[in-house]
Design an enzyme around this catalytic site. Sequence first.
Site, PDB file in Angstrom:
ATOM      1  N   ALA A 109     -12.726  -4.060  13.467  1.00  0.00           N
ATOM      2  CA  ALA A 109     -12.510  -5.496  13.705  1.00  0.00           C
ATOM      3  C   ALA A 109     -11.222  -5.972  13.037  1.00  0.00           C
ATOM      4  CB  ALA A 109     -13.707  -6.286  13.169  1.00  0.00           C
ATOM      5  N   ILE A 162      -3.756  10.699  11.238  1.00  0.00           N
ATOM      6  CA  ILE A 162      -2.556  11.164  10.547  1.00  0.00           C
ATOM      7  C   ILE A 162      -3.000  11.844   9.247  1.00  0.00           C
ATOM      8  CG2 ILE A 162      -0.291  10.455   9.669  1.00  0.00           C
ATOM      9  CD1 ILE A 162      -0.769   9.666  12.650  1.00  0.00           C
ATOM     10  N   ASP A 185      -2.031  -6.908  -5.280  1.00  0.00           N
ATOM     11  CA  ASP A 185      -3.240  -6.850  -4.449  1.00  0.00           C
ATOM     12  C   ASP A 185      -3.009  -7.819  -3.289  1.00  0.00           C
ATOM     13  OD1 ASP A 185      -5.700  -7.154  -3.276  1.00  0.00           O
ATOM     14  OD2 ASP A 185      -6.796  -7.444  -5.146  1.00  0.00           O
ATOM     15  N   VAL A 186      -2.936  -7.301  -2.069  1.00  0.00           N
ATOM     16  CA  VAL A 186      -2.598  -8.169  -0.934  1.00  0.00           C
ATOM     17  C   VAL A 186      -3.673  -9.219  -0.665  1.00  0.00           C
ATOM     18  CG1 VAL A 186      -1.093  -6.477   0.213  1.00  0.00           C
ATOM     19  CG2 VAL A 186      -3.541  -6.531   0.783  1.00  0.00           C
ATOM     20  N   GLY A 224       0.820  -1.213   0.000  1.00  0.00           N
ATOM     21  CA  GLY A 224       0.000   0.000   0.000  1.00  0.00           C
ATOM     22  C   GLY A 224       0.849   1.256   0.000  1.00  0.00           C
ATOM     23  N   ALA A 225       1.838   1.304  -0.906  1.00  0.00           N
ATOM     24  CA  ALA A 225       2.848   2.381  -0.846  1.00  0.00           C
ATOM     25  C   ALA A 225       2.647   3.447  -1.922  1.00  0.00           C
ATOM     26  CB  ALA A 225       4.246   1.767  -0.951  1.00  0.00           C
ATOM     27  N   SER A 226       1.440   3.537  -2.495  1.00  0.00           N
ATOM     28  CA  SER A 226       1.233   4.543  -3.555  1.00  0.00           C
ATOM     29  C   SER A 226       1.073   5.945  -2.999  1.00  0.00           C
ATOM     30  CB  SER A 226       0.008   4.205  -4.402  1.00  0.00           C
ATOM     31  OG  SER A 226      -1.188   4.623  -3.767  1.00  0.00           O
ATOM     32  N   ARG A 227       0.751   6.048  -1.716  1.00  0.00           N
ATOM     33  CA  ARG A 227       0.522   7.372  -1.108  1.00  0.00           C
ATOM     34  C   ARG A 227       0.540   7.202   0.422  1.00  0.00           C
ATOM     35  NH1 ARG A 227      -4.813   5.723  -2.900  1.00  0.00           N
ATOM     36  NH2 ARG A 227      -6.025   5.196  -1.035  1.00  0.00           N
ATOM     37  N   TYR A 255     -13.752  -2.127   9.810  1.00  0.00           N
ATOM     38  CA  TYR A 255     -12.394  -1.573   9.916  1.00  0.00           C
ATOM     39  C   TYR A 255     -11.845  -1.831  11.330  1.00  0.00           C
ATOM     40  CZ  TYR A 255      -8.580   1.841   9.689  1.00  0.00           C
ATOM     41  OH  TYR A 255      -7.349   2.450   9.722  1.00  0.00           O
TER      42      TYR A 255
HETATM   43  N1  LIG Z   1      -4.187   8.013   8.102  1.00  0.00           N
HETATM   44  C1  LIG Z   1      -4.654   7.713   9.304  1.00  0.00           C
HETATM   45  O1  LIG Z   1      -5.153   8.570  10.047  1.00  0.00           O
HETATM   46  C2  LIG Z   1      -4.553   6.301   9.811  1.00  0.00           C
HETATM   47  C3  LIG Z   1      -4.883   6.061  11.151  1.00  0.00           C
HETATM   48  C4  LIG Z   1      -4.791   4.790  11.654  1.00  0.00           C
HETATM   49  C5  LIG Z   1      -4.335   3.761  10.849  1.00  0.00           C
HETATM   50  N2  LIG Z   1      -4.017   4.010   9.559  1.00  0.00           N
HETATM   51  C6  LIG Z   1      -3.561   2.889   8.746  1.00  0.00           C
HETATM   52  O2  LIG Z   1      -2.406   3.260   8.042  1.00  0.00           O
HETATM   53  C7  LIG Z   1      -2.381   2.616   6.774  1.00  0.00           C
HETATM   54  C8  LIG Z   1      -2.270   3.649   5.663  1.00  0.00           C
HETATM   55  O3  LIG Z   1      -3.249   4.659   5.837  1.00  0.00           O
HETATM   56  P1  LIG Z   1      -3.368   5.887   4.818  1.00  0.00           P
HETATM   57  O4  LIG Z   1      -4.023   6.997   5.536  1.00  0.00           O
HETATM   58  O5  LIG Z   1      -2.063   6.102   4.155  1.00  0.00           O
HETATM   59  O6  LIG Z   1      -4.451   5.254   3.809  1.00  0.00           O
HETATM   60  P2  LIG Z   1      -4.553   5.296   2.225  1.00  0.00           P
HETATM   61  O7  LIG Z   1      -5.916   4.837   1.845  1.00  0.00           O
HETATM   62  O8  LIG Z   1      -4.108   6.609   1.699  1.00  0.00           O
HETATM   63  O9  LIG Z   1      -3.449   4.218   1.763  1.00  0.00           O
HETATM   64  C9  LIG Z   1      -3.723   2.855   1.662  1.00  0.00           C
HETATM   65  C10 LIG Z   1      -2.905   2.316   0.521  1.00  0.00           C
HETATM   66  O10 LIG Z   1      -3.212   0.923   0.389  1.00  0.00           O
HETATM   67  C11 LIG Z   1      -3.482   0.656  -0.980  1.00  0.00           C
HETATM   68  N3  LIG Z   1      -4.364  -0.496  -1.077  1.00  0.00           N
HETATM   69  C12 LIG Z   1      -5.697  -0.547  -0.858  1.00  0.00           C
HETATM   70  N4  LIG Z   1      -6.149  -1.785  -1.079  1.00  0.00           N
HETATM   71  C13 LIG Z   1      -5.078  -2.539  -1.433  1.00  0.00           C
HETATM   72  C14 LIG Z   1      -4.906  -3.897  -1.777  1.00  0.00           C
HETATM   73  N5  LIG Z   1      -5.943  -4.751  -1.838  1.00  0.00           N
HETATM   74  N6  LIG Z   1      -3.659  -4.329  -2.063  1.00  0.00           N
HETATM   75  C15 LIG Z   1      -2.616  -3.472  -2.039  1.00  0.00           C
HETATM   76  N7  LIG Z   1      -2.713  -2.175  -1.748  1.00  0.00           N
HETATM   77  C16 LIG Z   1      -3.939  -1.712  -1.439  1.00  0.00           C
HETATM   78  C17 LIG Z   1      -4.094   1.925  -1.526  1.00  0.00           C
HETATM   79  O11 LIG Z   1      -4.034   1.995  -2.945  1.00  0.00           O
HETATM   80  C18 LIG Z   1      -3.249   2.976  -0.825  1.00  0.00           C
HETATM   81  O12 LIG Z   1      -2.064   3.248  -1.527  1.00  0.00           O
HETATM   82  C19 LIG Z   1      -3.653   1.783   6.702  1.00  0.00           C
HETATM   83  O13 LIG Z   1      -3.383   0.486   7.163  1.00  0.00           O
HETATM   84  C20 LIG Z   1      -4.574   2.483   7.673  1.00  0.00           C
HETATM   85  O14 LIG Z   1      -5.571   1.636   8.177  1.00  0.00           O
HETATM   86  C21 LIG Z   1      -4.115   5.264   9.006  1.00  0.00           C
END
Ligand SMILES: NC(=O)c1ccc[n+]([C@@H]2O[C@H](COP(=O)([O-])OP(=O)(O)OC[C@H]3O[C@@H](n4cnc5c(N)ncnc54)[C@H](O)[C@@H]3O)[C@@H](O)[C@H]2O)c1
Length: 278
Positions: free
Chosen positions: A185, A216, A90-91, A15-18, A183
């Site tokens: 769970a 974040i 896709d994980v 999930g490293a696109s952003r 989410y």
């Molecule tokens: N941002 C926050 O406030 C926050 C808070 C708590 C936890 N998190 C956790 O941190 C992580 C990243 O959060 P974020 O804010 O960067 O979210 P985000 O949605 O911006 O990033 C998630 C990334 O996962 C990728 N992704 C989605 N489905 C996928 C799949 N099936 N296979 C591979 N890649 C997939 C998306 O394309 C995206 O790049 C997540 O696990 C999220 O639950 C974020």
Amino acid sequence: MQTKKLRGKVALVTGASRGLGRAIALALGQAGADVALTDILIEGQEQDLGKLGRYSVLAGHFAQSGEVNTLLGAREIQFMGSRSCAFKMDVADLDEVGRVVHMIETELGPIDILVNNAAVMDNLGKFEDQQPERWQRDLNVNLTGAYHCSKAVWPGMVKKGWGRIINISSVAGLMGASLQPSYGATKAGLIGLSKSLAIEAGRYGITVNTVCPGFIATEAVQLYDERMTERIAKRTVLKRMGQPEEVAHVVAFLASDGAAYITGAVIPVTGGIDLLTL
Ligand SMILES: NC(=O)c1ccc[n+]([C@@H]2O[C@H](COP(=O)([O-])OP(=O)(O)OC[C@H]3O[C@@H](n4cnc5c(N)ncnc54)[C@H](O)[C@@H]3O)[C@@H](O)[C@H]2O)c1
């Protein structure tokens, strides 16, 4: 001068696109690791936008807006002096995870550090309106995805007698999540997976830890209504949202030898939103 504590290590970030995944990949690269960035979104690769949008509202939104930086992340890490590559993965797809891990290991060598970061977090709504398909999708991506990736890198880590698995859970896994039962769970499930694997992993020199971010300011969270983000920021002890780098540094530390005696830990990076304030 930045020390390259992770030089010689190979990391895989999902999930490293952003957002956090991108920040974590860059922090690991900065620390000297060779990094594979994976995501369902890769810039320039054909996507069925309709299908993607039905699968995940956020994926559809970011694919359409062009805010996809997976390949860019790999280039930035190469510029830092480490090896790096980007793959569509896709994980939730066990076969694809196996194939891509094999390609990464062929290109960079055996994976030492796995960061299970990929998640979907767009299933918001009252319980009576929740759809079973979305519950299943969230389990498949957020929890089973981490299981698939851990399983794929495990034999290599066991063989080496060294490894780091870092699961990105959430404050939602600790406290529950309003209008996000699936989410919450899956994020609580990740804590159980991490602790259980940590027990088994110790004898092989592998540590397994969980990081629980609070709110974040990633691109996805910035899509929330501004009044809501202000309300959330006020609820933290530090009175602000966190920055992706503030989570990424913790992950880079957990990946290092400095964290060799930390395993099965659940580390909140929340600005204190989970503390009881009176
Ligand atoms: N941002 C926050 O406030 C926050 C808070 C708590 C936890 N998190 C956790 O941190 C992580 C990243 O959060 P974020 O804010 O960067 O979210 P985000 O949605 O911006 O990033 C998630 C990334 O996962 C990728 N992704 C989605 N489905 C996928 C799949 N099936 N296979 C591979 N890649 C997939 C998306 O394309 C995206 O790049 C997540 O696990 C999220 O639950 C974020």
